[in-house]
Every structure is written in structure tokens, then in C-alpha cells.
Design an enzyme around this catalytic site. Structure first.
Site, short mmCIF file in Angstrom:
data_model
loop_
_atom_site.label_atom_id
_atom_site.label_comp_id
_atom_site.label_asym_id
_atom_site.label_seq_id
_atom_site.Cartn_x
_atom_site.Cartn_y
_atom_site.Cartn_z
N GLN A 78 0.84 -1.19 0.00
CA GLN A 78 0.00 0.00 0.00
C GLN A 78 0.88 1.24 0.00
O GLN A 78 1.23 1.78 1.05
CB GLN A 78 -0.94 0.01 1.21
CG GLN A 78 -1.93 1.14 1.12
CD GLN A 78 -3.00 1.06 2.16
OE1 GLN A 78 -3.11 0.11 2.91
NE2 GLN A 78 -3.81 2.09 2.21
N PHE A 79 1.22 1.71 -1.20
CA PHE A 79 2.12 2.86 -1.34
C PHE A 79 1.57 4.12 -0.70
O PHE A 79 2.32 5.03 -0.34
CB PHE A 79 2.45 3.11 -2.82
CG PHE A 79 1.37 3.77 -3.61
CD1 PHE A 79 1.35 5.14 -3.76
CD2 PHE A 79 0.35 3.02 -4.19
CE1 PHE A 79 0.36 5.77 -4.49
CE2 PHE A 79 -0.65 3.63 -4.92
CZ PHE A 79 -0.65 5.01 -5.07
N THR A 80 0.26 4.20 -0.49
CA THR A 80 -0.34 5.42 0.06
C THR A 80 0.04 5.67 1.52
O THR A 80 -0.23 6.75 2.05
CB THR A 80 -1.88 5.39 -0.07
OG1 THR A 80 -2.39 4.27 0.65
CG2 THR A 80 -2.30 5.31 -1.53
#
Length: 150
Positions: A78-80
Site C-alpha cells: 500500500q504505497f499510500t
């Protein structure tokens, strides 16, 4: 690396109409890689997750790790998690590593966590559009960052 760790009674990740990963009692780990991360970061984070004592013992005290209870782990990229909301209302993701850096570290992290636990972990698919569902047990949710080590 940064992780959001949730103690769950169940969790699963679906891609399209297919279940990609599914667990019962254990941990859902949302993980992000930033440009500055190295193998030392993934090794530290993996060890921390495997040893976190966030499951209840016989006395009802959070004193057992996922490894000690034989729990399952589902890891989802989850790059966010490295979003910056400091300026304006649209998050910036400039701290998140590009796929050519993030994918190898993510895959090594998953392999290292399986090694630290002694059994395989379930995963999502890096970069895919995923639907994640979970039943948070507690609720217990922690944020762990390999740079802050707190």
C-alpha cells in the site's frame, strides 16, 4: 518501510472476482516502501512484526506474538502509507518508491517475514487494484516505521 499492522480474526484480499489471499486469526499487514529503504529496513520490520506481542495470553494480557500463537499473516502492498498531506488537499506520494525499487524490496520483505515466522504468508498483488476486507480483533492497530523505530 512503513506498516499498518492489524490484529484480525479474519482478513482477505480480492482481485477482480478472485480471492488472492485469505487468513483466519493473525495479522493483516499493509506495507509501503520508500526510496530510502534498504534490506536492513525490511529485516528490522519483519523481525518486529514477527515478535510483536499483541495477542492475549491465558490471563488476557497482550503478551504473545503471532509466531507464538501460530497465527496467519496477510501482507498487502500500500504505497499510500507514505502520503504527504502537508500542502493542499491532494495527497503527494513522492516519498513512495517507484515499482522498480519497491517490488524487489516488497518481495524480499514477504520472504523474510515467512522465514522469521517459519511458515508462508499470504499476499495481495503489488500494484493491483485490490479489495481488502478484515475483522479487526480488539480493535488492535499499530503503525510501525523502520526509520522511526518506535
Amino acid at each position: 518501510m512503513r506498516a499498518v499492522i492489524q490484529r484480525v480474526s479474519e482478513a482477505r484480499v480480492v482481485i477482480g472476482d478472485a480471492v488472492r489471499g485469505q487468513i483466519g486469526r493473525g495479522l493483516l499487514v499493509l506495507v509501503a516502501v520508500e526510496d530510502a529503504d534498504t534490506e536492513a529496513d525490511l529485516e528490522w520490520l519483519s523481525g518486529k512484526i514477527a515478535r510483536l506481542r499483541i495477542f492475549n495470553d491465558a490471563a488476557g494480557v497482550m503478551n504473545l506474538s503471532v509466531a507464538e500463537i501460530g497465527g496467519e499473516v496477510l501482507v498487502v502492498s500500500q504505497f499510500t502509507l507514505f502520503a504527504s498531506t502537508r500542502k493542499g488537499n491532494r495527497p503527494s506520494y513522492v516519498r513512495s518508491a517507484k515499482p522498480e525499487v519497491a517490488i524487489p524490496l516488497y518481495e524480499k520483505f514477504v520472504a523474510r517475514l515467512a522465514q522469521d515466522l517459519g511458515w508462508p504468508v499470504q499476499t495481495g498483488e503489488f500494484g493491483a487494484r485490490m479489495t481488502v476486507s478484515l475483522v479487526n480483533d480488539g480493535p488492535v492497530t499499530l503503525i510501525v516505521d523502520s526509520k522511526q523505530k518506535e
